[in-house]
Write a protein that holds these residues in place. Structure first.
Motif, mmCIF file in Angstrom:
data_model
loop_
_atom_site.group_PDB
_atom_site.id
_atom_site.type_symbol
_atom_site.label_atom_id
_atom_site.label_comp_id
_atom_site.label_asym_id
_atom_site.label_seq_id
_atom_site.Cartn_x
_atom_site.Cartn_y
_atom_site.Cartn_z
ATOM 1 N N ILE A 156 -8.938 14.414 57.822
ATOM 2 C CA ILE A 156 -9.242 13.173 57.104
ATOM 3 C C ILE A 156 -8.625 11.994 57.827
ATOM 4 C CG2 ILE A 156 -8.791 11.903 54.971
ATOM 5 C CD1 ILE A 156 -9.038 14.627 53.516
ATOM 6 N N ILE A 157 -7.395 12.150 58.300
ATOM 7 C CA ILE A 157 -6.746 11.069 59.046
ATOM 8 C C ILE A 157 -7.536 10.744 60.302
ATOM 9 C CG2 ILE A 157 -4.688 10.491 60.404
ATOM 10 C CD1 ILE A 157 -3.074 12.087 58.296
ATOM 11 N N SER A 158 -8.002 11.755 60.993
ATOM 12 C CA SER A 158 -8.783 11.556 62.206
ATOM 13 C C SER A 158 -10.073 10.796 61.913
ATOM 14 C CB SER A 158 -9.097 12.905 62.850
ATOM 15 O OG SER A 158 -9.833 12.743 64.023
ATOM 16 N N ILE A 159 -10.745 11.168 60.842
ATOM 17 C CA ILE A 159 -11.986 10.480 60.462
ATOM 18 C C ILE A 159 -11.715 9.019 60.119
ATOM 19 C CG2 ILE A 159 -13.774 10.346 58.670
ATOM 20 C CD1 ILE A 159 -13.708 13.442 58.640
ATOM 21 N N ILE A 160 -10.628 8.765 59.397
ATOM 22 C CA ILE A 160 -10.284 7.392 59.024
ATOM 23 C C ILE A 160 -9.983 6.558 60.269
ATOM 24 C CG2 ILE A 160 -8.523 5.971 57.890
ATOM 25 C CD1 ILE A 160 -8.373 8.190 55.736
ATOM 26 N N LEU A 161 -9.185 7.109 61.183
ATOM 27 C CA LEU A 161 -8.830 6.362 62.386
ATOM 28 C C LEU A 161 -10.057 6.051 63.232
ATOM 29 C CD1 LEU A 161 -5.542 8.203 63.387
ATOM 30 C CD2 LEU A 161 -5.750 5.840 62.595
ATOM 31 N N ARG A 162 -10.941 7.022 63.392
ATOM 32 C CA ARG A 162 -12.158 6.768 64.176
ATOM 33 C C ARG A 162 -13.087 5.804 63.454
ATOM 34 N NH1 ARG A 162 -14.422 12.370 65.647
ATOM 35 N NH2 ARG A 162 -12.785 13.297 64.402
ATOM 36 N N GLY A 163 -13.120 5.869 62.121
ATOM 37 C CA GLY A 163 -13.939 4.933 61.349
ATOM 38 C C GLY A 163 -13.453 3.496 61.478
ATOM 39 N N VAL A 164 -12.131 3.307 61.462
ATOM 40 C CA VAL A 164 -11.564 1.963 61.632
ATOM 41 C C VAL A 164 -11.912 1.429 63.017
ATOM 42 C CG1 VAL A 164 -9.408 0.666 61.847
ATOM 43 C CG2 VAL A 164 -9.714 2.250 59.952
ATOM 44 N N ALA A 165 -11.789 2.276 64.037
ATOM 45 C CA ALA A 165 -12.114 1.844 65.399
ATOM 46 C C ALA A 165 -13.588 1.446 65.506
ATOM 47 C CB ALA A 165 -11.794 2.958 66.387
ATOM 48 N N LEU A 166 -14.464 2.235 64.918
ATOM 49 C CA LEU A 166 -15.888 1.913 64.936
ATOM 50 C C LEU A 166 -16.167 0.618 64.188
ATOM 51 C CD1 LEU A 166 -18.796 2.743 65.631
ATOM 52 C CD2 LEU A 166 -18.831 4.022 63.479
ATOM 53 N N ALA A 167 -15.528 0.448 63.044
ATOM 54 C CA ALA A 167 -15.733 -0.766 62.239
ATOM 55 C C ALA A 167 -15.282 -2.007 62.994
ATOM 56 C CB ALA A 167 -14.979 -0.646 60.920
ATOM 57 N N MET A 168 -14.172 -1.919 63.706
ATOM 58 C CA MET A 168 -13.689 -3.072 64.465
ATOM 59 C C MET A 168 -14.675 -3.451 65.563
ATOM 60 S SD MET A 168 -10.911 -4.185 63.204
ATOM 61 C CE MET A 168 -10.677 -3.575 61.564
ATOM 62 N N GLY A 169 -15.204 -2.467 66.251
ATOM 63 C CA GLY A 169 -16.201 -2.739 67.291
ATOM 64 C C GLY A 169 -17.467 -3.365 66.726
ATOM 65 N N VAL A 170 -17.946 -2.810 65.623
ATOM 66 C CA VAL A 170 -19.150 -3.355 64.986
ATOM 67 C C VAL A 170 -18.902 -4.773 64.489
ATOM 68 C CG1 VAL A 170 -20.681 -3.087 62.981
ATOM 69 C CG2 VAL A 170 -20.097 -1.099 64.376
#
Length: 85
Positions: free
Chosen positions: A33-47
């Motif tokens: 879950i932590i991994s998914i959250i961290l990758r989601g934040v990174a994707l959101a920042m790029g978008v």
């Protein structure tokens, strides 16, 4: 005892094979879950940077900060994965 039988000590109360008792499955779920959250934040920042650029709301300082946060999240995720491997 045949090769297909499970020893009684390895069965839980319902008669099914017991899970690991040391809570490693819970830690794996939590780290996933932590991994998914961290990758989601990174994707959101790029978008978000791309969207703000497309809307002509560019601010270089803000864009660099958001991309830095995204990169930091990916680095933390990468280090976390290597520690759990």
């Amino acid at each position: 005892m045949s090769s297909m039988e499970i020893p009684e000590k390895d069965l839980n109360e319902s008669g099914h094979p017991a899970e690991n008792d040391d809570n490693t499955s819970g830690r794996k779920k939590g780290s996933g879950i932590i991994s998914i959250i961290l990758r989601g934040v990174a994707l959101a920042m790029g978008v978000l940077v791309i969207t703000l650029s497309w809307l002509d709301k560019k601010n270089a300082d803000t864009a660099i900060l958001m991309l830095g946060i995204g990169l930091m999240c990916l680095a933390i995720d990468n280090m976390h994965r290597k520690d759990n491997a």
